[in-house]
Motif scaffolding. Sequence first.
Motif, PDB file in Angstrom:
ATOM      1  N   UNK A  62       0.847  -1.182   0.000  1.00  0.00           N
ATOM      2  CA  UNK A  62       0.000   0.000   0.000  1.00  0.00           C
ATOM      3  C   UNK A  62       0.886   1.238   0.000  1.00  0.00           C
ATOM      4  N   UNK A  63       0.709   2.088  -1.014  1.00  0.00           N
ATOM      5  CA  UNK A  63       1.451   3.342  -1.124  1.00  0.00           C
ATOM      6  C   UNK A  63       0.619   4.461  -0.514  1.00  0.00           C
ATOM      7  N   UNK A  64       1.216   5.214   0.396  1.00  0.00           N
ATOM      8  CA  UNK A  64       0.504   6.302   1.080  1.00  0.00           C
ATOM      9  C   UNK A  64       1.310   7.590   0.958  1.00  0.00           C
ATOM     10  N   UNK A  65       0.680   8.589   0.394  1.00  0.00           N
ATOM     11  CA  UNK A  65       1.289   9.918   0.304  1.00  0.00           C
ATOM     12  C   UNK A  65       0.261  10.940   0.758  1.00  0.00           C
ATOM     13  N   UNK A  66       0.699  11.871   1.575  1.00  0.00           N
ATOM     14  CA  UNK A  66      -0.246  12.847   2.102  1.00  0.00           C
ATOM     15  C   UNK A  66       0.414  14.211   2.208  1.00  0.00           C
ATOM     16  N   UNK A 181       3.232  24.327 -17.431  1.00  0.00           N
ATOM     17  CA  UNK A 181       3.792  23.814 -16.184  1.00  0.00           C
ATOM     18  C   UNK A 181       2.771  22.963 -15.447  1.00  0.00           C
ATOM     19  N   UNK A 182       3.144  21.757 -15.013  1.00  0.00           N
ATOM     20  CA  UNK A 182       2.251  21.004 -14.126  1.00  0.00           C
ATOM     21  C   UNK A 182       1.917  21.839 -12.895  1.00  0.00           C
ATOM     22  N   UNK A 183       0.740  21.632 -12.330  1.00  0.00           N
ATOM     23  CA  UNK A 183       0.274  22.487 -11.239  1.00  0.00           C
ATOM     24  C   UNK A 183       1.217  22.485 -10.046  1.00  0.00           C
ATOM     25  N   UNK A 184       1.816  21.337  -9.712  1.00  0.00           N
ATOM     26  CA  UNK A 184       2.687  21.290  -8.539  1.00  0.00           C
ATOM     27  C   UNK A 184       3.961  22.106  -8.761  1.00  0.00           C
ATOM     28  N   UNK A 185       4.528  22.046  -9.969  1.00  0.00           N
ATOM     29  CA  UNK A 185       5.726  22.837 -10.255  1.00  0.00           C
ATOM     30  C   UNK A 185       5.397  24.323 -10.357  1.00  0.00           C
ATOM     31  N   UNK A 186       4.212  24.639 -10.875  1.00  0.00           N
ATOM     32  CA  UNK A 186       3.754  26.022 -10.946  1.00  0.00           C
ATOM     33  C   UNK A 186       3.661  26.615  -9.541  1.00  0.00           C
ATOM     34  N   UNK A 234       0.100  15.200  -3.031  1.00  0.00           N
ATOM     35  CA  UNK A 234       1.232  14.794  -2.214  1.00  0.00           C
ATOM     36  C   UNK A 234       2.052  15.974  -1.777  1.00  0.00           C
ATOM     37  N   UNK A 235       3.365  15.820  -1.868  1.00  0.00           N
ATOM     38  CA  UNK A 235       4.296  16.819  -1.371  1.00  0.00           C
ATOM     39  C   UNK A 235       5.304  17.151  -2.469  1.00  0.00           C
ATOM     40  N   UNK A 236       6.185  18.096  -2.167  1.00  0.00           N
ATOM     41  CA  UNK A 236       7.227  18.440  -3.120  1.00  0.00           C
ATOM     42  C   UNK A 236       8.113  17.241  -3.420  1.00  0.00           C
ATOM     43  N   UNK A 237       8.308  16.382  -2.443  1.00  0.00           N
ATOM     44  CA  UNK A 237       9.178  15.225  -2.624  1.00  0.00           C
ATOM     45  C   UNK A 237       8.529  14.047  -3.298  1.00  0.00           C
ATOM     46  N   UNK A 294      -2.524  28.787   2.545  1.00  0.00           N
ATOM     47  CA  UNK A 294      -1.145  29.252   2.375  1.00  0.00           C
ATOM     48  C   UNK A 294      -0.735  29.309   0.911  1.00  0.00           C
ATOM     49  N   UNK A 295      -1.612  28.833   0.019  1.00  0.00           N
ATOM     50  CA  UNK A 295      -1.294  28.828  -1.400  1.00  0.00           C
ATOM     51  C   UNK A 295      -0.631  27.554  -1.864  1.00  0.00           C
ATOM     52  N   UNK A 296      -0.548  26.544  -0.995  1.00  0.00           N
ATOM     53  CA  UNK A 296       0.058  25.264  -1.366  1.00  0.00           C
ATOM     54  C   UNK A 296      -0.957  24.408  -2.115  1.00  0.00           C
ATOM     55  N   UNK A 297      -0.480  23.688  -3.115  1.00  0.00           N
ATOM     56  CA  UNK A 297      -1.356  22.800  -3.875  1.00  0.00           C
ATOM     57  C   UNK A 297      -1.750  21.605  -3.025  1.00  0.00           C
TER      58      UNK A 297
END
Length: 317
Positions: A62-66, A181-186, A234-237, A294-297
């Motif tokens: 099970x892969x979990x990203x939050x 640009x993908x939304x996360x990179x934007x 997910x996150x930046x990582x 905060x403006x984070x995706x």
Amino acid sequence: MTPAEIRAARAAQPRARARDFAESHGIPEAALVAAFTGPEVVAIAADPRRLLPLARELGPALALTRNRSAVQEREGLYGPLSEEVGRLRLRGEGIEMLIDPRHWVHAFAVTEPTAKGAKRSVQVFDAAGEAVHKIHLVADSRSEAFDRLVAELRLAEQVDAVPFAAVAPGPAAGPADWRQMPADLFAARLAAEGQRAPDRLAELPEVRALRPEAMTELLERAATAAVPLEIRGGTTGCLQIFRGQVARILPAGYWINVMDPAYNLHLRTDHLAGVFLTDRAPEGALSVEAYDAAGSLILTVTGGAGWESVVATLSAA
């Protein structure tokens, strides 16, 4: 808090979720895990180029990203890694991720005794101790592969306290046109420049602002019409990507949940401060992007056949 203080506090609150416990005590989640380093918690190398090929040997997992506002849980098989510009892509059966290796800094192999037997996981954290990605073994996982992973990645130094540092914003790189640009990179690029992605999107006449309720509407409509979705969060990582249909949509207080057999999504609707319908080339024709205060995706949703009907009448802001 010292590791000993963390262990004592945890003993008094054994049922609290790890993230909630860490937040309530003002510590990184990784500090909680590290405090129990020993036979059941082993510090391992976090490099995804070493870790993920070994995770592939686990079989079903099970892969979990939050992030703070959304959790994705997907059962499947980890697959091979490929290099992309600045990132790695993992494609398995049901499990797909985009990875920035710079943020895979701390990792632990955890064995948690429970009444139903040992619960095993691999937990990865960034430099600040925030969770990046977690791999949970399931009933059909290969426990011997987990043992090999621990043996091969075990760090020479096993300590119950590790250093944490603030995560610096990434470089403001990428094409100038937001559509490319993908939304996360934007969002990451604007954050590095001291700006908020939702503020920029709100200025664009071709972007349609939506009410927060639109996220629940699109999940319910997609489930009713059996429209396939692509959900990225997910996150930046680590950006975890789900592709497929959703069926069981359940509200629970301020959460809206997808509760399907091999895929769960838990989204905090009270964190939805900016929701937009956009047209980005990387994601496809139309995508719905959700941001926090905060403006984070938080996450991005796009769809396949029938998607345009799903988003055509979403609640406008």
